[in-house]
Structure formats: C-alpha cells, structure tokens
Write an enzyme that holds these catalytic residues in place. Sequence first.
Site, PDB file in Angstrom:
ATOM      1  N   ALA A  65      35.096  37.860  49.629  1.00 53.93           N
ATOM      2  CA  ALA A  65      34.282  36.703  49.991  1.00 53.93           C
ATOM      3  C   ALA A  65      34.522  35.635  48.927  1.00 53.93           C
ATOM      4  O   ALA A  65      34.941  35.946  47.803  1.00 53.93           O
ATOM      5  CB  ALA A  65      32.812  37.105  50.012  1.00 53.93           C
ATOM      6  N   GLY A 110      35.235  41.688  50.413  1.00 53.31           N
ATOM      7  CA  GLY A 110      35.150  41.267  51.810  1.00 53.31           C
ATOM      8  C   GLY A 110      36.481  41.390  52.548  1.00 53.31           C
ATOM      9  O   GLY A 110      36.505  41.511  53.774  1.00 53.31           O
ATOM     10  N   GLU A 113      36.613  44.902  53.604  1.00 53.48           N
ATOM     11  CA  GLU A 113      35.633  45.024  54.699  1.00 53.48           C
ATOM     12  C   GLU A 113      36.204  44.455  56.003  1.00 53.48           C
ATOM     13  O   GLU A 113      35.937  44.980  57.084  1.00 53.48           O
ATOM     14  CB  GLU A 113      34.334  44.310  54.319  1.00 53.48           C
ATOM     15  CG  GLU A 113      33.609  45.005  53.175  1.00 53.48           C
ATOM     16  CD  GLU A 113      32.415  44.201  52.698  1.00 53.48           C
ATOM     17  OE1 GLU A 113      32.621  43.164  52.022  1.00 53.48           O
ATOM     18  OE2 GLU A 113      31.276  44.579  53.013  1.00 53.48           O
ATOM     19  N   GLU A 133      32.939  44.528  44.044  1.00 56.22           N
ATOM     20  CA  GLU A 133      31.702  43.742  43.978  1.00 56.22           C
ATOM     21  C   GLU A 133      30.862  44.057  42.742  1.00 56.22           C
ATOM     22  O   GLU A 133      30.246  43.163  42.163  1.00 56.22           O
ATOM     23  CB  GLU A 133      30.858  43.956  45.243  1.00 56.22           C
ATOM     24  CG  GLU A 133      31.410  43.266  46.477  1.00 56.22           C
ATOM     25  CD  GLU A 133      32.412  44.102  47.258  1.00 56.22           C
ATOM     26  OE1 GLU A 133      32.895  45.127  46.725  1.00 56.22           O
ATOM     27  OE2 GLU A 133      32.707  43.729  48.391  1.00 56.22           O
TER      28      GLU A 133
HETATM   29  N1  CAA Z   1      36.764  33.935  45.799  1.00 57.90           N
HETATM   30  C1  CAA Z   1      37.117  32.686  45.418  1.00 57.90           C
HETATM   31  N2  CAA Z   1      38.287  32.404  44.819  1.00 57.90           N
HETATM   32  C2  CAA Z   1      39.132  33.416  44.587  1.00 57.90           C
HETATM   33  C3  CAA Z   1      38.829  34.748  44.943  1.00 57.90           C
HETATM   34  C4  CAA Z   1      37.586  34.970  45.593  1.00 57.90           C
HETATM   35  N3  CAA Z   1      37.212  36.206  46.022  1.00 57.90           N
HETATM   36  N4  CAA Z   1      39.851  35.541  44.576  1.00 57.90           N
HETATM   37  C5  CAA Z   1      40.758  34.734  44.014  1.00 57.90           C
HETATM   38  N5  CAA Z   1      40.334  33.459  44.007  1.00 57.90           N
HETATM   39  C6  CAA Z   1      41.008  32.277  43.470  1.00 57.90           C
HETATM   40  C7  CAA Z   1      40.988  32.271  41.964  1.00 57.90           C
HETATM   41  O1  CAA Z   1      39.768  31.768  41.479  1.00 57.90           O
HETATM   42  C8  CAA Z   1      42.184  31.380  41.662  1.00 57.90           C
HETATM   43  O2  CAA Z   1      41.797  30.048  41.835  1.00 57.90           O
HETATM   44  P1  CAA Z   1      42.292  28.903  40.771  1.00 57.90           P
HETATM   45  O3  CAA Z   1      43.789  28.921  40.896  1.00 57.90           O
HETATM   46  O4  CAA Z   1      41.665  27.668  41.313  1.00 57.90           O
HETATM   47  O5  CAA Z   1      41.815  29.350  39.431  1.00 57.90           O
HETATM   48  C9  CAA Z   1      43.167  31.706  42.775  1.00 57.90           C
HETATM   49  O6  CAA Z   1      42.388  32.324  43.808  1.00 57.90           O
HETATM   50  C10 CAA Z   1      44.230  32.695  42.367  1.00 57.90           C
HETATM   51  O7  CAA Z   1      43.584  33.839  41.812  1.00 57.90           O
HETATM   52  P2  CAA Z   1      43.933  34.452  40.364  1.00 57.90           P
HETATM   53  O8  CAA Z   1      44.475  33.386  39.464  1.00 57.90           O
HETATM   54  O9  CAA Z   1      42.753  35.214  39.900  1.00 57.90           O
HETATM   55  O10 CAA Z   1      45.136  35.425  40.783  1.00 57.90           O
HETATM   56  P3  CAA Z   1      45.610  36.741  40.023  1.00 57.90           P
HETATM   57  O11 CAA Z   1      46.880  37.124  40.688  1.00 57.90           O
HETATM   58  O12 CAA Z   1      45.594  36.547  38.545  1.00 57.90           O
HETATM   59  O13 CAA Z   1      44.492  37.838  40.350  1.00 57.90           O
HETATM   60  C11 CAA Z   1      42.980  39.057  41.789  1.00 57.90           C
HETATM   61  C12 CAA Z   1      44.323  38.315  41.651  1.00 57.90           C
HETATM   62  C13 CAA Z   1      43.034  40.348  40.963  1.00 57.90           C
HETATM   63  C14 CAA Z   1      42.817  39.401  43.268  1.00 57.90           C
HETATM   64  C15 CAA Z   1      41.827  38.147  41.279  1.00 57.90           C
HETATM   65  O14 CAA Z   1      41.958  36.878  41.907  1.00 57.90           O
HETATM   66  C16 CAA Z   1      40.465  38.656  41.596  1.00 57.90           C
HETATM   67  O15 CAA Z   1      39.985  39.570  40.938  1.00 57.90           O
HETATM   68  N6  CAA Z   1      39.777  38.063  42.608  1.00 57.90           N
HETATM   69  C17 CAA Z   1      38.421  38.400  42.960  1.00 57.90           C
HETATM   70  C18 CAA Z   1      38.334  39.709  43.713  1.00 57.90           C
HETATM   71  C19 CAA Z   1      36.898  40.064  43.997  1.00 57.90           C
HETATM   72  O16 CAA Z   1      36.077  40.237  43.125  1.00 57.90           O
HETATM   73  N7  CAA Z   1      36.577  40.157  45.306  1.00 57.90           N
HETATM   74  C20 CAA Z   1      35.235  40.503  45.756  1.00 57.90           C
HETATM   75  C21 CAA Z   1      34.467  39.252  46.048  1.00 57.90           C
HETATM   76  S1  CAA Z   1      32.761  39.569  46.346  1.00 57.90           S
HETATM   77  C22 CAA Z   1      32.675  40.039  47.961  1.00 57.90           C
HETATM   78  O17 CAA Z   1      33.677  40.150  48.652  1.00 57.90           O
HETATM   79  C23 CAA Z   1      31.270  40.299  48.459  1.00 57.90           C
HETATM   80  C24 CAA Z   1      31.142  40.692  49.868  1.00 57.90           C
HETATM   81  O18 CAA Z   1      31.498  41.785  50.256  1.00 57.90           O
HETATM   82  C25 CAA Z   1      30.446  39.846  50.790  1.00 57.90           C
END
Ligand code: CAA
Length: 255
Positions: A65, A110, A113, A133
């Site tokens: 998400a 998400g 999911e 999460e």
């Molecule tokens: N939401 C918003 N933006 C996101 C994102 C997310 N879930 N995942 C990645 N991005 C964005 C980053 O902020 C980044 O943006 P900027 O370039 O503007 O800084 C861009 O995408 C590229 O990401 P990274 O630079 O982090 O890329 P990476 O290759 O270094 O890392 C990754 C990849 C390991 C997937 C890392 O991006 C990450 O950990 N992302 C978050 C994953 C996460 O926590 N997902 C769960 C979200 S909560 C949820 O999903 C709740 C639910 O069930 C409803």
Amino acid sequence: MEYKNLKVQIEDGIAIVTVCRPEALNALNSNFFREMDDLIARISDDDSVRIMILTGEGKAFVAGADIAEMADMTPEQGKSFSKMGQATFRGFFTMKIPVIAAINGYALGGGLELTLGCDIRIASNKAKFGQPEVNLGMIPGYGGTQRLPRLIGLGNALYLLMTAEVIGAEEALRMGLVQKVVEHEQLMEETLKMARTILSKGPEAIRKVKYVTRNGIQADFMEGCELESEYFSSQFKAEGEEGMKAFLEKRKANW
Ligand code: CAA
C-alpha cells in the site's frame, strides 16, 4: 474512465493488466483502487474476456500500500482505506473468470495481498515476497491476515507476518504461496501458456470450478459438498455431455 495506474491489453480473450506506477514501485493508492474497481466492472461485463492476468511494471510487482498516502491517515481514514482494498480484492473473487498473478518482482504487504486475491500465482525466479507491515508498526489491511493462513497454513503465515522476512520465489513455492516459478524472462510467456491451457477447457466448467471451490472453502464442509453436487450435476446435458462424448469418440471437444 482513463487509467493512470493501470495498463490494459486485451487479446484473444486474455486481459493483461499491468499495475503501472514504477516510480513508487507500483504502491497501491486510492486511485489504483478506483481504477481497478472500474476495470473489474468493465471486464465482468465483457463476455469476450475469459481470463485476466495481473502483473507489475518494472522491478516490482507491487511494493505494498502507498505508505506516503497512509502516513497521515486518522483511524477512520485507515479503516476506509482497508475496506476499499478489501472490496477491490474481493472483486477478483466475484469475477467469474480466472485471475492469474504473474509476479515479476517485489510482492510486499498490500502487493502480496493483491496476489492472494488472485486465483493462481506464478512467479519469476527474481520475485520477492513478504508482509513487512510490522516493520512500520502496522498490520495488513487488505485481507492478508485472513487469506495468507488459508493459503499457506497458520504457521507459515504467522512466520511471515511476525518476522516480516522477505523470501525468494523458491521458498514461496515451498510454502505453497505460489504455484509455479519460472525464469524471469519467461514469466509472461509461461503465464500466457497457462492461460491458454485454461482457455482450452470447458468454459462453463472453469467458471464453476472457481465458483464452487472459492465459495465452498468459505462455507461449512457439507454445504460445500452440496454446492459441488449441484454444479456437477448442472454440467450434464450441457457442456459436460460434449466433453465426455468427445473423449469417448477420441476427438477434441467442440465447446
Ligand atoms: N509506498 C510508497 N512508496 C513506496 C513504497 C510504498 N509501499 N515502496 C516503495 N516506494 C517508493 C520509495 O519511497 C521510493 O520513492 P523515492 O524514489 O521517491 O524515494 C521508490 O518507491 C523506490 O523505492 P526504494 O528506493 O526504496 O527502492 P529499493 O530498491 O531501495 O527498495 C523495497 C525496494 C525493499 C521494496 C523498498 O522500497 C521497501 O521496503 N518498500 C516498502 C515495502 C513495504 O513496507 N510495504 C508494505 C506497505 S504497508 C501495507 O501494504 C499495508 C497494507 O497491507 C494495507
């Protein structure tokens, strides 16, 4: 409706839907859900589409998400955001046609999911899976706590949900989280092959398999068996008659 987060390509009865927001690793925001709801309704009304494939643009399938959108939400807004995602993913369940997730990269939070809402999951050998999460002090909100244990068992689900460990495709296959792993470059070809195999079967039988299996598993066992008998019997003097005749006459069925 014009889509900003989705690319849709429909050919030979197969809709390939690509989540397309690579600058945020295809993170799911409210717009995505509005667009996907619209697309599900459109495809459900279009009898020429008989199968749907979901994939992601770039290096991610979907990285979760949208954390930027969620960060300032109140509990009430969070609840709506969760209900919105749950309703959309339930849309894949209520669609009569099979939905296959072709997982090309990160399927996190998400994003995982989203794959759980699909009927079948096929993964690139480069795909990565996790429910991270709890790293954010959050829990899944799009059905993950409910669908994950039903798919891979309570122990595997709680392991992923509590440790937030990101696992590779082979480990996902071992857990039953995905049904098949293929070379990254072959992902779409292999997914299309799977889709065409399904399309070659009795169309009504495929729709009924989805309906009975998905509804039956949510119901009491005997109710599920009752549903099975009802749908099994409805295939006689219908598509099943041709399928069984074709087998006995050693020819291809003419659906
Ligand atoms: N939401 C918003 N933006 C996101 C994102 C997310 N879930 N995942 C990645 N991005 C964005 C980053 O902020 C980044 O943006 P900027 O370039 O503007 O800084 C861009 O995408 C590229 O990401 P990274 O630079 O982090 O890329 P990476 O290759 O270094 O890392 C990754 C990849 C390991 C997937 C890392 O991006 C990450 O950990 N992302 C978050 C994953 C996460 O926590 N997902 C769960 C979200 S909560 C949820 O999903 C709740 C639910 O069930 C409803």
